[in-house]
Scaffold this motif. Structure first.
Motif, PDB file in Angstrom:
ATOM      1  N   SER A   1       0.750  -1.263  -0.058  1.00 11.87           N
ATOM      2  CA  SER A   1      -0.074   0.010   0.006  1.00 11.87           C
ATOM      3  C   SER A   1       0.984   1.337   0.177  1.00 11.87           C
ATOM      4  O   SER A   1       0.657   2.388  -0.712  1.00 11.87           O
ATOM      5  CB  SER A   1      -0.714   0.145   1.276  1.00 11.87           C
ATOM      6  N   HIS A   2       1.825   1.206   0.737  1.00 11.71           N
ATOM      7  CA  HIS A   2       3.030   2.402   0.665  1.00 11.71           C
ATOM      8  C   HIS A   2       3.424   2.495  -0.582  1.00 11.71           C
ATOM      9  O   HIS A   2       3.498   3.580  -1.142  1.00 11.71           O
ATOM     10  CB  HIS A   2       3.906   2.183   1.812  1.00 11.71           C
ATOM     11  N   LEU A   3       3.740   1.572  -1.197  1.00 14.39           N
ATOM     12  CA  LEU A   3       4.547   1.524  -2.626  1.00 14.39           C
ATOM     13  C   LEU A   3       3.534   1.839  -3.713  1.00 14.39           C
ATOM     14  O   LEU A   3       3.906   2.639  -4.525  1.00 14.39           O
ATOM     15  CB  LEU A   3       5.081   0.129  -2.960  1.00 14.39           C
ATOM     16  N   ARG A   4       2.231   1.601  -3.474  1.00 14.93           N
ATOM     17  CA  ARG A   4       1.206   2.118  -4.408  1.00 14.93           C
ATOM     18  C   ARG A   4       1.039   3.554  -4.297  1.00 14.93           C
ATOM     19  O   ARG A   4       0.194   4.079  -5.202  1.00 14.93           O
ATOM     20  CB  ARG A   4      -0.125   1.571  -3.991  1.00 14.93           C
ATOM     21  N   SER A   5       1.004   4.074  -3.077  1.00 19.61           N
ATOM     22  CA  SER A   5       0.944   5.507  -2.892  1.00 19.61           C
ATOM     23  C   SER A   5       1.962   6.506  -3.522  1.00 19.61           C
ATOM     24  O   SER A   5       1.629   7.590  -3.416  1.00 19.61           O
ATOM     25  CB  SER A   5       0.599   5.971  -1.264  1.00 19.61           C
ATOM     26  N   LEU A   6       3.207   5.696  -3.970  1.00 20.13           N
ATOM     27  CA  LEU A   6       4.113   6.929  -4.382  1.00 20.13           C
ATOM     28  C   LEU A   6       4.352   6.402  -6.118  1.00 20.13           C
ATOM     29  O   LEU A   6       4.138   5.131  -6.429  1.00 20.13           O
ATOM     30  CB  LEU A   6       5.574   6.396  -3.895  1.00 20.13           C
ATOM     31  N   THR A   7       4.837   7.583  -6.797  1.00 17.11           N
ATOM     32  CA  THR A   7       4.808   7.114  -8.331  1.00 17.11           C
ATOM     33  C   THR A   7       6.144   7.728  -8.490  1.00 17.11           C
ATOM     34  O   THR A   7       7.013   8.631  -7.991  1.00 17.11           O
ATOM     35  CB  THR A   7       3.688   8.056  -8.871  1.00 17.11           C
ATOM     36  N   VAL A   8       6.336   7.693  -9.939  1.00 15.65           N
ATOM     37  CA  VAL A   8       7.495   8.369 -10.646  1.00 15.65           C
ATOM     38  C   VAL A   8       7.486   9.665 -10.332  1.00 15.65           C
ATOM     39  O   VAL A   8       8.340  10.621 -10.184  1.00 15.65           O
ATOM     40  CB  VAL A   8       7.610   8.030 -12.091  1.00 15.65           C
ATOM     41  N   GLU A   9       6.515  10.608 -10.334  1.00 13.08           N
ATOM     42  CA  GLU A   9       6.091  11.761 -10.217  1.00 13.08           C
ATOM     43  C   GLU A   9       6.598  12.344  -8.991  1.00 13.08           C
ATOM     44  O   GLU A   9       7.500  13.054  -8.770  1.00 13.08           O
ATOM     45  CB  GLU A   9       4.720  12.263 -10.617  1.00 13.08           C
ATOM     46  N   SER A  10       6.280  11.405  -8.069  1.00 15.13           N
ATOM     47  CA  SER A  10       6.814  11.871  -6.483  1.00 15.13           C
ATOM     48  C   SER A  10       8.167  11.665  -6.260  1.00 15.13           C
ATOM     49  O   SER A  10       8.799  12.134  -5.488  1.00 15.13           O
ATOM     50  CB  SER A  10       5.764  11.085  -5.277  1.00 15.13           C
ATOM     51  N   MET A  11       8.555  10.684  -7.106  1.00 15.65           N
ATOM     52  CA  MET A  11      10.131  10.364  -7.076  1.00 15.65           C
ATOM     53  C   MET A  11      10.846  11.429  -7.551  1.00 15.65           C
ATOM     54  O   MET A  11      11.726  11.861  -6.860  1.00 15.65           O
ATOM     55  CB  MET A  11      10.282   8.994  -7.979  1.00 15.65           C
ATOM     56  N   LEU A  12      10.482  11.985  -8.740  1.00 20.51           N
ATOM     57  CA  LEU A  12      11.192  13.116  -9.494  1.00 20.51           C
ATOM     58  C   LEU A  12      11.035  14.498  -8.373  1.00 20.51           C
ATOM     59  O   LEU A  12      12.051  15.270  -8.074  1.00 20.51           O
ATOM     60  CB  LEU A  12      10.584  13.535 -10.618  1.00 20.51           C
ATOM     61  N   ALA A  13       9.852  14.581  -7.887  1.00 25.15           N
ATOM     62  CA  ALA A  13       9.738  15.707  -6.873  1.00 25.15           C
ATOM     63  C   ALA A  13      10.496  15.595  -5.555  1.00 25.15           C
ATOM     64  O   ALA A  13      10.966  16.706  -5.221  1.00 25.15           O
ATOM     65  CB  ALA A  13       8.147  15.526  -6.460  1.00 25.15           C
ATOM     66  N   GLY A  14      10.815  14.499  -5.132  1.00 28.18           N
ATOM     67  CA  GLY A  14      11.888  14.347  -4.046  1.00 28.18           C
ATOM     68  C   GLY A  14      13.501  14.288  -4.401  1.00 28.18           C
ATOM     69  O   GLY A  14      14.180  14.093  -3.240  1.00 28.18           O
ATOM     70  N   ALA A  15      13.624  14.412  -5.459  1.00 32.21           N
ATOM     71  CA  ALA A  15      15.054  14.214  -5.990  1.00 32.21           C
ATOM     72  C   ALA A  15      16.142  15.056  -5.367  1.00 32.21           C
ATOM     73  O   ALA A  15      17.249  14.592  -4.907  1.00 32.21           O
ATOM     74  CB  ALA A  15      15.319  13.903  -7.362  1.00 32.21           C
ATOM     75  N   GLN A  16      15.807  16.277  -5.425  1.00 29.07           N
ATOM     76  CA  GLN A  16      16.830  17.212  -4.884  1.00 29.07           C
ATOM     77  C   GLN A  16      18.266  17.149  -5.286  1.00 29.07           C
ATOM     78  O   GLN A  16      19.254  16.940  -4.389  1.00 29.07           O
ATOM     79  CB  GLN A  16      16.793  17.229  -3.350  1.00 29.07           C
ATOM     80  N   LEU A  17      18.402  17.126  -6.692  1.00 33.71           N
ATOM     81  CA  LEU A  17      19.716  16.938  -7.221  1.00 33.71           C
ATOM     82  C   LEU A  17      20.367  18.508  -7.350  1.00 33.71           C
ATOM     83  O   LEU A  17      19.728  19.273  -7.635  1.00 33.71           O
ATOM     84  CB  LEU A  17      19.586  16.235  -8.497  1.00 33.71           C
ATOM     85  N   PRO A  18      21.581  18.493  -7.285  1.00 29.69           N
ATOM     86  CA  PRO A  18      22.186  19.991  -7.307  1.00 29.69           C
ATOM     87  C   PRO A  18      21.864  20.427  -9.035  1.00 29.69           C
ATOM     88  O   PRO A  18      21.866  19.596  -9.838  1.00 29.69           O
ATOM     89  CB  PRO A  18      23.559  19.848  -7.148  1.00 29.69           C
ATOM     90  N   LYS A  19      21.435  21.612  -9.068  1.00 26.20           N
ATOM     91  CA  LYS A  19      21.169  22.144 -10.615  1.00 26.20           C
ATOM     92  C   LYS A  19      22.352  21.720 -11.606  1.00 26.20           C
ATOM     93  O   LYS A  19      21.904  21.298 -12.718  1.00 26.20           O
ATOM     94  CB  LYS A  19      20.822  23.645 -10.577  1.00 26.20           C
ATOM     95  N   GLU A  20      23.463  21.781 -11.238  1.00 20.91           N
ATOM     96  CA  GLU A  20      24.747  21.574 -11.915  1.00 20.91           C
ATOM     97  C   GLU A  20      24.592  20.176 -12.470  1.00 20.91           C
ATOM     98  O   GLU A  20      24.926  20.035 -13.799  1.00 20.91           O
ATOM     99  CB  GLU A  20      26.025  21.750 -11.066  1.00 20.91           C
ATOM    100  N   GLN A  21      24.490  19.161 -11.695  1.00 18.27           N
ATOM    101  CA  GLN A  21      24.156  17.759 -11.996  1.00 18.27           C
ATOM    102  C   GLN A  21      22.883  17.561 -12.926  1.00 18.27           C
ATOM    103  O   GLN A  21      23.028  16.743 -13.854  1.00 18.27           O
ATOM    104  CB  GLN A  21      24.101  17.039 -10.805  1.00 18.27           C
ATOM    105  N   VAL A  22      21.897  17.947 -12.461  1.00 17.38           N
ATOM    106  CA  VAL A  22      20.685  18.031 -13.443  1.00 17.38           C
ATOM    107  C   VAL A  22      21.049  18.615 -14.958  1.00 17.38           C
ATOM    108  O   VAL A  22      20.611  17.767 -15.828  1.00 17.38           O
ATOM    109  CB  VAL A  22      19.346  18.785 -12.874  1.00 17.38           C
TER     110      VAL A  22
END
Lengths: 160, 160
Positions: free
Chosen positions: A127-148
């Motif tokens: 159920s926890h895994l079902r509540s998370l999507t690739v969209e939420s994965m990207l939103a949580g990524a917090q990579l440095p702009k330089e790396q992106v």
């Protein structure tokens, strides 16, 4: 009880494929190179994602992968189950039926309280895994702009 | 990803040991016979329960096992982790560090959003198992009275 490494790889690959421009593909060998994982084993994981309808591929020298659905429509559970299978983490072998004191030799058709508890725990995980999507994965990524930006350039040179 | 069969056996054994009269023990071979499982493999599971402080044993011809704590103080998670270990179900191999576009070669010390999601799902599973005890297992058992009485008689003949 540990998930296959391919689950980790598949999650990271979906994150990467989410960044591709519309209609473009990225080759399995590039996904393997970027993540530093063996191409053959990653290929199997990508085939499983494809069989589950999460990614689509083209064949040939210009072949590669892209997501087959919008990022909000692919859950962590979709990816985990595509790679790992849907088998419940608790396998009940009905040892209660072996009891010499058992009344009636047929099962009740209902799981015992132990199996039910283990199935409910499995469902809490899913159920926890079902509540998370690739969209939420990207939103949580917090990579440095330089790396992106560097990743975007790296991908652009390899797009199919 | 499936738990060992010994997890099922250990849960059922704890349920059975919960019914023993104060100060009495039941031998591993009787637990194995009652549940119809191989004594050697069950013995290993019982040793793990003992190492975790959930059961206590006496040695010798009159040797056996009993619970080491009140039924309300032994959770499903205690039993599952005693047999299966405490290893998290997601093993992060930090493939993000392999990226050719990585800025800085050291880790951030924090898990990425993918690993964090998988750890949270693992914790949802553990949290459910932590909320259930041998006491709640017994309360949910719903066995026919005839079978409960027959089991009591079977156990009484074998008490140490």
């Amino acid at each position: 009880m540990v998930l296959k490494n391919q689950v980790e790889w598949a999650l990271h690959c979906c994150s990467m494929l989410a960044g591709l421009p519309q209609g473009k593909y990225l080759a399995a060998k590039d996904l393997a190179e970027f993540h530093g994982v063996p191409k053959e084993y990653l290929g199997k994981a990508l085939q499983r994602l494809s069989a589950a309808g999460l990614v689509e591929s083209t064949l040939g020298p210009a072949g590669g992968y892209r997501l087959a659905k919008p990022v909000a429509a692919i859950t962590f559970l979709d990816i985990v189950e595509a790679v790992e299978g849907r088998r419940v983490t608790f396998a009940c072998t009905e040892i209660r039926m072996n009891s010499p004191c058992r009344v009636g030799k047929r099962g009740t058709g209902k799981p015992c309280s132990i199996a039910q508890a283990m199935y409910d725990a499995d469902e809490a995980w899913r159920s926890h895994l079902r509540s998370l999507t690739v969209e939420s994965m990207l939103a949580g990524a917090q990579l440095p702009k330089e790396q992106v930006d560097a990743t975007k350039r790296w991908v652009e040179q390899r797009l199919k």
